[in-house]
Design an enzyme around this catalytic site. Structure first.
Site: not given
Ligand code: CTP
Length: 402
Positions: A276, A208-210
């Site tokens: 994102a 995943g990402n932040r």
């Protein structure tokens, strides 16, 4: 000349030297056609006489929560108003509002108010900068209240910096803009993608990402307040929109997001792609939790669908697409290339080089680029205010396309 005809405004005045400007503010509201009911804290009364405000507003000024007449009235007033404006708002009244402490007439009315609330802080430079103050400002904004930004200049202490209350003319203009915008997107269907995507490795792990989803959610709320019918395709995020009319479609992976976005895109007039999206996903998702067997573990990743590019290809006449670009180098060139390649009408560039901008912050600093090469730079501001700037640009484009 501002026109606030028929608007009912509750004006709260707390104890700051800027309270003298509130007399001008009351007068400007009245000149613009509004009805003004003034409430003052005891400290406010030390700075400007209730008689001045009562004379200007032609209404009794309430200063005391415990008097018989005000006791019932704070609820009634909170319901009567079309807007509540607290100007000036001191650090201590701000803290009371942030914590829901209703020990004066203004905070009591604030807790009962169902109308939009606007607050114009006034305090000294260091008080304004203090993390406690900043956290309280953020908290009010999270409640959906509107910050009327402080100005820079000479302060009562003699220090020079941020903390001055906005000028009365600016406050009136702020409300005017708020009401002008209210239904400016009525009848429009807006699709927004937001948040990260999670690409499953096995039943418990993911790539995943932040991304917090904050920017996309702020856009969804702002568009809903302008009367749009909003579908928010939201990746895993701990946040959710405040506006109950926003239709949220929760998704996990890029593929889920694509399917949900395509579905809503068919009828969308405006699409804003703030998610994102993970560019790659594991080629295979293990059906059981992967055991720790070897010293290394190889994951093979495959490319995810590009949601923006897919929708860009499916775009029909009359549909608008706004994309985002998060860049760390060659920002303008990369953003321009994405605008073209993905068939966007506008692209919002976030530069990670700007302090205070990006995933971890409540603020953002953007540049908007159009197909016509028009470039607009914006200051660092709270994401809610950035959302308003983006929608203003979208609306300008709608008008020019007509
Ligand atoms: N986007 C998308 N689907 C993807 C990747 C990106 O919809 N699979 C959208 C984003 O929501 C954003 C825009 O495309 O509006 C640009 O995203 P960005 O991550 O900056 O660009 P990428 O196309 O992923 O290119 P790169 O990672 O090479 O910079």
């Amino acid at each position: 000349m501002a026109n606030l005809t028929g608007k009912k405004i509750l004006l709260g005045i707390t104890g700051s030297i800027a309270a003298y400007k509130s007399a001008f503010l009351a007068r400007l509201f009245i000149k613009a056609g509004a009805e003004v009911q003034v409430l003052m804290t005891k400290a406010g009364v030390e700075f400007i006489s209730p008689l001045t405000l009562a004379t200007l507003s032609k209404r009794h000024v309430y200063t005391d929560i415990s008097s018989e007449e005000s006791w019932n009235n704070h609820v009634e007033l909170g319901l009567w108003a079309d807007a509540m404006v607290i100007a000036p708002l001191t650090a201590s009244s701000l803290a009371r509002m942030a914590c829901g402490i209703s020990d004066n007439i203004i905070t009591a009315a604030y807790l009962s108010a169902r109308c939009p609330v606007f607050f114009a802080p006034a305090m000294d430079l260091d008080m304004w900068r203090h993390p406690a103050t900043q956290a309280n400002v953020q908290r009010l904004q999270d409640f959906g209240n509107h910050l009327i930004p402080v100005g820079r200049g000479e302060l009562a202490s003699g220090l020079v910096g941020e903390g001055r209350m906005a000028e009365p003319e600016e406050i009136v203009a702020y409300l005017q803009r708020f009401w002008d915008k209210v239904q400016s997107l009525a009848g429009k269907k807006i699709l927004i993608t937001a948040g990260p995507t999670y690409e499953a490795i096995d039943p418990v792990r993911f790539i995943g990402n932040r991304s917090s989803g904050k920017m996309g959610i702020a856009l969804a709320d702002a568009a809903a307040r302008r009367g749009a019918q909003v579908t928010l395709v939201l990746g895993p995020s701990s946040l959710s929109p405040r506006e109950s009319s926003v239709q949220s479609v929760p998704v996990q992976s890029a593929e889920d997001m694509l399917a949900a976005a395509r579905n809503a895109f068919k009828d969308a007039d405006i699409t804003i792609l703030a998610a994102a999206v993970a560019d790659y996903r594991p080629r295979e998702t293990a059906s059981h939790k992967i055991k720790k067997t070897g010293d290394t573990l190889k994951l093979e990743l495959v490319k995810n669908p590009d949601i923006a590019a897919t929708l860009g290809q499916e775009k029909k006449k009359g549909q608008l697409i706004v994309g985002f670009a998060l860049e760390t180098e060659n920002e303008m060139d990369n953003a321009r290339e994405k605008l073209q390649k993905k068939n966007f009408d506008l692209i919002v560039l976030n530069s990670l080089q700007d302090k205070g901008a990006g995933f971890h912050y409540d603020t953002n600093k953007i540049t908007i680029l159009g197909k016509d090469n028009k470039i607009r730079n914006f200051e660092l501001k709270p994401k809610q205010a950035v959302a308003e700037d983006i929608l203003d640009e979208v609306e300008a484009l709608l008008i020019s396309d007509v």
